[in-house]
Design an enzyme around this catalytic site. Sequence first.
Site, PDB file in Angstrom:
ATOM      1  N   LYS A  76      -4.970 -12.768 -19.303  1.00 58.23           N
ATOM      2  CA  LYS A  76      -3.590 -12.907 -19.764  1.00 58.23           C
ATOM      3  C   LYS A  76      -2.983 -14.257 -19.356  1.00 58.23           C
ATOM      4  O   LYS A  76      -3.509 -14.960 -18.478  1.00 58.23           O
ATOM      5  CB  LYS A  76      -2.769 -11.732 -19.227  1.00 58.23           C
ATOM      6  CG  LYS A  76      -3.233 -10.382 -19.800  1.00 58.23           C
ATOM      7  CD  LYS A  76      -2.294  -9.261 -19.428  1.00 58.23           C
ATOM      8  CE  LYS A  76      -2.695  -7.973 -20.115  1.00 58.23           C
ATOM      9  NZ  LYS A  76      -1.715  -6.880 -19.875  1.00 58.23           N
ATOM     10  N   TYR A 136      -0.484  -5.187 -29.891  1.00 56.38           N
ATOM     11  CA  TYR A 136       0.095  -4.109 -29.078  1.00 56.38           C
ATOM     12  C   TYR A 136       0.927  -3.128 -29.928  1.00 56.38           C
ATOM     13  O   TYR A 136       1.785  -2.433 -29.379  1.00 56.38           O
ATOM     14  CB  TYR A 136       0.937  -4.699 -27.951  1.00 56.38           C
ATOM     15  CG  TYR A 136       0.079  -5.274 -26.826  1.00 56.38           C
ATOM     16  CD1 TYR A 136      -0.685  -4.442 -26.016  1.00 56.38           C
ATOM     17  CD2 TYR A 136       0.040  -6.640 -26.565  1.00 56.38           C
ATOM     18  CE1 TYR A 136      -1.473  -4.940 -24.996  1.00 56.38           C
ATOM     19  CE2 TYR A 136      -0.753  -7.151 -25.534  1.00 56.38           C
ATOM     20  CZ  TYR A 136      -1.504  -6.290 -24.758  1.00 56.38           C
ATOM     21  OH  TYR A 136      -2.285  -6.783 -23.737  1.00 56.38           O
ATOM     22  N   PHE A 166       8.588  -1.159 -22.501  1.00 59.44           N
ATOM     23  CA  PHE A 166       7.993  -2.422 -22.053  1.00 59.44           C
ATOM     24  C   PHE A 166       7.471  -3.285 -23.200  1.00 59.44           C
ATOM     25  O   PHE A 166       6.993  -4.395 -22.970  1.00 59.44           O
ATOM     26  CB  PHE A 166       6.870  -2.157 -21.041  1.00 59.44           C
ATOM     27  CG  PHE A 166       5.751  -1.285 -21.566  1.00 59.44           C
ATOM     28  CD1 PHE A 166       4.698  -1.830 -22.291  1.00 59.44           C
ATOM     29  CD2 PHE A 166       5.748   0.090 -21.322  1.00 59.44           C
ATOM     30  CE1 PHE A 166       3.668  -1.032 -22.770  1.00 59.44           C
ATOM     31  CE2 PHE A 166       4.713   0.894 -21.805  1.00 59.44           C
ATOM     32  CZ  PHE A 166       3.669   0.328 -22.530  1.00 59.44           C
ATOM     33  N   ARG A 172     -13.163  -0.908 -17.173  1.00 62.44           N
ATOM     34  CA  ARG A 172     -11.866  -0.400 -16.707  1.00 62.44           C
ATOM     35  C   ARG A 172     -11.905  -0.133 -15.204  1.00 62.44           C
ATOM     36  O   ARG A 172     -10.904  -0.289 -14.499  1.00 62.44           O
ATOM     37  CB  ARG A 172     -11.448   0.846 -17.500  1.00 62.44           C
ATOM     38  CG  ARG A 172     -10.992   0.472 -18.905  1.00 62.44           C
ATOM     39  CD  ARG A 172     -10.669   1.668 -19.749  1.00 62.44           C
ATOM     40  NE  ARG A 172      -9.416   2.316 -19.382  1.00 62.44           N
ATOM     41  CZ  ARG A 172      -8.217   1.890 -19.750  1.00 62.44           C
ATOM     42  NH1 ARG A 172      -8.087   0.801 -20.476  1.00 62.44           N
ATOM     43  NH2 ARG A 172      -7.132   2.553 -19.403  1.00 62.44           N
ATOM     44  N   THR A 228      -3.197  -0.142 -14.047  1.00 62.00           N
ATOM     45  CA  THR A 228      -2.253  -1.019 -14.774  1.00 62.00           C
ATOM     46  C   THR A 228      -1.359  -1.785 -13.815  1.00 62.00           C
ATOM     47  O   THR A 228      -1.120  -2.978 -13.984  1.00 62.00           O
ATOM     48  CB  THR A 228      -1.381  -0.153 -15.725  1.00 62.00           C
ATOM     49  OG1 THR A 228      -2.240   0.564 -16.599  1.00 62.00           O
ATOM     50  CG2 THR A 228      -0.418  -1.012 -16.528  1.00 62.00           C
ATOM     51  N   ARG A 267      -7.330  -6.646 -11.120  1.00 59.81           N
ATOM     52  CA  ARG A 267      -5.858  -6.634 -11.067  1.00 59.81           C
ATOM     53  C   ARG A 267      -5.335  -6.692  -9.642  1.00 59.81           C
ATOM     54  O   ARG A 267      -4.296  -7.311  -9.382  1.00 59.81           O
ATOM     55  CB  ARG A 267      -5.323  -5.412 -11.823  1.00 59.81           C
ATOM     56  CG  ARG A 267      -5.405  -5.605 -13.331  1.00 59.81           C
ATOM     57  CD  ARG A 267      -5.013  -4.369 -14.074  1.00 59.81           C
ATOM     58  NE  ARG A 267      -4.922  -4.604 -15.512  1.00 59.81           N
ATOM     59  CZ  ARG A 267      -4.952  -3.632 -16.417  1.00 59.81           C
ATOM     60  NH1 ARG A 267      -5.073  -2.375 -16.038  1.00 59.81           N
ATOM     61  NH2 ARG A 267      -4.866  -3.923 -17.698  1.00 59.81           N
ATOM     62  N   ASN A 285      -0.531  -8.465 -15.549  1.00 59.38           N
ATOM     63  CA  ASN A 285      -1.549  -7.789 -14.725  1.00 59.38           C
ATOM     64  C   ASN A 285      -2.954  -8.369 -14.929  1.00 59.38           C
ATOM     65  O   ASN A 285      -3.954  -7.672 -14.891  1.00 59.38           O
ATOM     66  CB  ASN A 285      -1.506  -6.263 -14.938  1.00 59.38           C
ATOM     67  CG  ASN A 285      -1.723  -5.859 -16.380  1.00 59.38           C
ATOM     68  OD1 ASN A 285      -1.884  -6.710 -17.244  1.00 59.38           O
ATOM     69  ND2 ASN A 285      -1.750  -4.562 -16.636  1.00 59.38           N
ATOM     70  N   HIS A 287      -6.407  -7.633 -19.886  1.00 61.80           N
ATOM     71  CA  HIS A 287      -6.376  -6.436 -20.734  1.00 61.80           C
ATOM     72  C   HIS A 287      -7.785  -5.858 -20.777  1.00 61.80           C
ATOM     73  O   HIS A 287      -8.761  -6.617 -20.787  1.00 61.80           O
ATOM     74  CB  HIS A 287      -5.931  -6.804 -22.157  1.00 61.80           C
ATOM     75  CG  HIS A 287      -6.210  -5.729 -23.151  1.00 61.80           C
ATOM     76  ND1 HIS A 287      -5.429  -4.602 -23.246  1.00 61.80           N
ATOM     77  CD2 HIS A 287      -7.219  -5.583 -24.054  1.00 61.80           C
ATOM     78  CE1 HIS A 287      -5.933  -3.806 -24.184  1.00 61.80           C
ATOM     79  NE2 HIS A 287      -7.028  -4.380 -24.687  1.00 61.80           N
ATOM     80  N   GLU A 324      -9.805  -4.200 -31.592  1.00 63.15           N
ATOM     81  CA  GLU A 324      -9.165  -5.312 -30.874  1.00 63.15           C
ATOM     82  C   GLU A 324      -9.960  -6.609 -31.001  1.00 63.15           C
ATOM     83  O   GLU A 324      -9.381  -7.667 -31.245  1.00 63.15           O
ATOM     84  CB  GLU A 324      -8.971  -4.914 -29.403  1.00 63.15           C
ATOM     85  CG  GLU A 324      -7.914  -3.840 -29.241  1.00 63.15           C
ATOM     86  CD  GLU A 324      -7.811  -3.270 -27.836  1.00 63.15           C
ATOM     87  OE1 GLU A 324      -6.955  -2.401 -27.619  1.00 63.15           O
ATOM     88  OE2 GLU A 324      -8.578  -3.699 -26.951  1.00 63.15           O
TER      89      GLU A 324
HETATM   90  P1  CMP Z   1      -3.045  -3.790 -21.212  1.00 66.19           P
HETATM   91  O1  CMP Z   1      -4.381  -3.370 -20.707  1.00 66.19           O
HETATM   92  O2  CMP Z   1      -2.911  -5.140 -21.802  1.00 66.19           O
HETATM   93  O3  CMP Z   1      -2.565  -2.724 -22.311  1.00 66.19           O
HETATM   94  C1  CMP Z   1      -1.229  -2.388 -22.528  1.00 66.19           C
HETATM   95  C2  CMP Z   1      -0.310  -3.120 -21.614  1.00 66.19           C
HETATM   96  O4  CMP Z   1       0.990  -2.610 -21.546  1.00 66.19           O
HETATM   97  C3  CMP Z   1      -0.818  -2.967 -20.186  1.00 66.19           C
HETATM   98  O5  CMP Z   1      -2.003  -3.702 -20.019  1.00 66.19           O
HETATM   99  C4  CMP Z   1       0.377  -3.433 -19.405  1.00 66.19           C
HETATM  100  O6  CMP Z   1       0.426  -4.847 -19.255  1.00 66.19           O
HETATM  101  C5  CMP Z   1       1.501  -2.965 -20.283  1.00 66.19           C
HETATM  102  N1  CMP Z   1       2.140  -1.770 -19.720  1.00 66.19           N
HETATM  103  C6  CMP Z   1       1.677  -0.529 -19.728  1.00 66.19           C
HETATM  104  N2  CMP Z   1       2.546   0.301 -19.115  1.00 66.19           N
HETATM  105  C7  CMP Z   1       3.571  -0.464 -18.712  1.00 66.19           C
HETATM  106  C8  CMP Z   1       4.776  -0.193 -18.030  1.00 66.19           C
HETATM  107  N3  CMP Z   1       5.096   1.050 -17.657  1.00 66.19           N
HETATM  108  N4  CMP Z   1       5.602  -1.216 -17.801  1.00 66.19           N
HETATM  109  C9  CMP Z   1       5.272  -2.468 -18.201  1.00 66.19           C
HETATM  110  N5  CMP Z   1       4.144  -2.788 -18.852  1.00 66.19           N
HETATM  111  C10 CMP Z   1       3.302  -1.781 -19.107  1.00 66.19           C
END
Ligand code: CMP
Length: 139
Positions: A10, A50, A58, A86, A92, A103, A113, A116, A127
């Site tokens: 990211k 997304y 968010f 993962r 997350t 992360r 974070n 992805h 994706e």
């Molecule tokens: P990612 O793996 O990119 O997939 C979806 C993204 O949404 C996740 O990582 C986070 O960066 C974001 N995300 C998911 N849940 C939340 C949350 N509760 N608040 C903020 N960002 C979120």
Amino acid sequence: MNNRTFTMIKPEAVRAGVHADILKMIVDNGFRIVALRMHHLSRNDAMRFYAVHKGKPFYEKLVEYMSSGPIIAAILEADNAVAAYRCLVGATNPQEAAEGTIRAKFGTDKTANAVHASDSDENARIEWKQHFCESDIML
Ligand code: CMP
């Protein structure tokens, strides 16, 4: 194909210059990089990527952030790639991610974070098709 997954490093990790450390961690943990591309997502690209989160609290912040600077997209190969990656990525929220995960090491908060990670074989394919043509991917 259940031995491939998709990741993006990211914008904040690329800005901080830790993308090479993250790629090394990925390779050192047994993943083979079969496609790699650095590029800057437009707002529309990020909204499309997304789209599944549209309407969530968010979503706007995430779209804004993901189009704020270059990302690195990659397709990774390993046995049971989606689950294994993962596991390497961690939760997350970087504050809740297990020690030794990407992360925990490189993430800042739930939006920034570090990386992805696709959550299923089907989504991984959907994706990576937003970032790569078939001819970009190693056989
Ligand atoms: P990612 O793996 O990119 O997939 C979806 C993204 O949404 C996740 O990582 C986070 O960066 C974001 N995300 C998911 N849940 C939340 C949350 N509760 N608040 C903020 N960002 C979120």
